[in-house]
Design a protein around this motif. Structure first.
Motif, PDB file in Angstrom:
ATOM      1  N   THR A 181     -31.538  10.898  25.520  1.00 41.67           N
ATOM      2  CA  THR A 181     -30.939   9.710  26.287  1.00 41.67           C
ATOM      3  C   THR A 181     -30.560  10.105  28.042  1.00 41.67           C
ATOM      4  N   PRO A 182     -30.691   9.146  28.648  1.00 42.64           N
ATOM      5  CA  PRO A 182     -30.368   9.598  30.164  1.00 42.64           C
ATOM      6  C   PRO A 182     -29.304  10.395  30.308  1.00 42.64           C
ATOM      7  N   PRO A 183     -28.158  10.146  29.705  1.00 47.59           N
ATOM      8  CA  PRO A 183     -26.844  10.995  30.295  1.00 47.59           C
ATOM      9  C   PRO A 183     -27.229  12.580  29.730  1.00 47.59           C
ATOM     10  N   ASP A 216     -39.648  10.556  29.813  1.00 49.86           N
ATOM     11  CA  ASP A 216     -38.773   9.322  29.650  1.00 49.86           C
ATOM     12  C   ASP A 216     -38.082   8.540  30.832  1.00 49.86           C
ATOM     13  N   LEU A 217     -37.895   9.046  31.725  1.00 54.47           N
ATOM     14  CA  LEU A 217     -37.543   8.322  33.147  1.00 54.47           C
ATOM     15  C   LEU A 217     -38.633   7.433  33.562  1.00 54.47           C
ATOM     16  N   VAL A 276     -30.002  10.236  38.327  1.00 54.67           N
ATOM     17  CA  VAL A 276     -30.198   9.466  37.059  1.00 54.67           C
ATOM     18  C   VAL A 276     -28.788   9.162  36.780  1.00 54.67           C
ATOM     19  N   LEU A 277     -27.683   9.952  36.815  1.00 55.90           N
ATOM     20  CA  LEU A 277     -26.348   9.378  36.538  1.00 55.90           C
ATOM     21  C   LEU A 277     -25.832   8.312  37.350  1.00 55.90           C
ATOM     22  N   VAL A 299     -27.702   6.181  38.905  1.00 54.20           N
ATOM     23  CA  VAL A 299     -28.539   4.966  38.421  1.00 54.20           C
ATOM     24  C   VAL A 299     -27.766   4.326  37.276  1.00 54.20           C
ATOM     25  N   MET A 300     -27.524   5.133  36.474  1.00 55.70           N
ATOM     26  CA  MET A 300     -27.133   4.728  34.922  1.00 55.70           C
ATOM     27  C   MET A 300     -25.827   4.154  35.216  1.00 55.70           C
ATOM     28  N   PHE A 301     -24.674   4.579  35.805  1.00 55.59           N
ATOM     29  CA  PHE A 301     -23.528   4.304  35.945  1.00 55.59           C
ATOM     30  C   PHE A 301     -23.178   3.099  36.948  1.00 55.59           C
ATOM     31  N   SER A 347     -38.851   4.544  31.021  1.00 53.85           N
ATOM     32  CA  SER A 347     -37.875   3.551  31.399  1.00 53.85           C
ATOM     33  C   SER A 347     -38.195   2.365  32.201  1.00 53.85           C
ATOM     34  N   ALA A 372     -30.177  13.908  32.162  1.00 52.71           N
ATOM     35  CA  ALA A 372     -29.480  14.289  33.410  1.00 52.71           C
ATOM     36  C   ALA A 372     -28.544  15.459  33.441  1.00 52.71           C
TER      37      ALA A 372
END
Length: 273
Positions: free
Chosen positions: A113-115, A29-30, A267-268, A270-272, A33, A118
């Motif tokens: 989902t990424p969250p 999934d990562l 991952v967290l 990069v996401m935030f 993306s 992670a």
């Protein structure tokens, strides 16, 4: 050609991560993306599961003689032991069928989902470290596959069912549970390989059947993409399995725990950020 290259990359990632306790689905999934395939969403969803079957075929080929209950070279006792092993595998798969199948599509739709990925990467990474430290001075009571009872098999299967949550890792949950229940790392690792065979055959057939029931068909390009990902995943998984079996003879899984934590934090961030 671009999608063939992407299929090779995704196949390599799948082959590397399917049997390591780091979550192959989470890694795919990562990667996806970042690497966007041009096929339909239905095809990409089915592709992700079928290339996992490619990795499982590496187990079938590597362990074909050991898992073949009708091999002419086996004695009657050896054939009986092989059948017994298969019955234990089937028993261990039951929790995934009962719990996992009804929830699989919902989990994919709502939790992939990424969250979530992670979080599960980090949580199970911490658990690996804690359990390995707890296990440091314990001696395993199950040192061969034959020592696995039917009761123990179904308990290990319950741990495998936890992997329906994206980012958990099927092999990770199975190995973690088996070690906690008293098996050696080597036995836990091998048994997780064998559980993958009926589990992923069943899931892949269901996903492919769902793909066709929706009225989809394969184009020539899609056949090439699927075949490429399948074969690359199988070859890389073959190499990974042989490496992992040597690794567990002299190492624990603490390093994988730290890797999961580090990846989850990345991952967290990069996401935030």
């Amino acid at each position: 050609m671009a999608d063939i290259i992407k299929a090779i990359i995704i196949g390599i990632v799948e082959g590397l991560t399917e049997f390591l306790p780091v979550s192959s689905t989470g890694h795919i999934d990562l990667v996806q993306s970042v690497i966007h395939m041009t096929q339909t969403q239905d095809f990409k969803y089915m592709f992700n599961y079928v290339i996992q079957l490619g990795a499982i075929m590496a187990v079938v080929f590597l362990y074909f003689h050991k898992l073949n209950p009708i091999a002419p070279s086996k004695t009657k006792a050896e054939k009986s032991a092989t059948w017994t092993l298969w019955f234990k595998v089937i028993v261990a798969v039951i929790p995934s069928v009962v719990i996992g199948l009804p929830l699989n599509d919902w989990m994919d739709a709502h939790l992939q989902t990424p969250p979530v990925i992670a979080t599960t990467l980090i949580v199970y990474g911490i658990l690996f470290i804690i359990i390995e430290r707890y296990n440091k001075h314990r001696q395993p009571v199950v040192n061969t596959l034959a020592d696995i009872s039917f009761q123990l098999a179904i308990l290990i299967g319950l741990f495998q069912a936890l992997s329906i949550v994206p980012g958990t890792s099927r092999s990770g949950a199975t190995i973690l549970g088996a070690i906690l229940l008293g098996t050696s790392r080597y036995v836990a690792t091998e048994f997780s390989f064998f559980l993958a065979i009926p589990t992923m055959f069943g899931v892949s057939l269901l996903k492919m059947g769902s793909f066709f029931l929706k009225g989809n068909t394969f184009s020539g390009t899609e056949i090439a993409v699927l075949a490429t990902g399948f074969l690359v995943s199988m070859v890389v998984a073959w190499i990974t399995i042989k490496w992992l079996l040597k690794f567990v003879q002299g190492h624990d899984f603490t390093g994988f725990g730290w890797y999961r934590i580090a990846l989850g934090i990345v991952v967290l961030l990069v996401m935030f950020l």
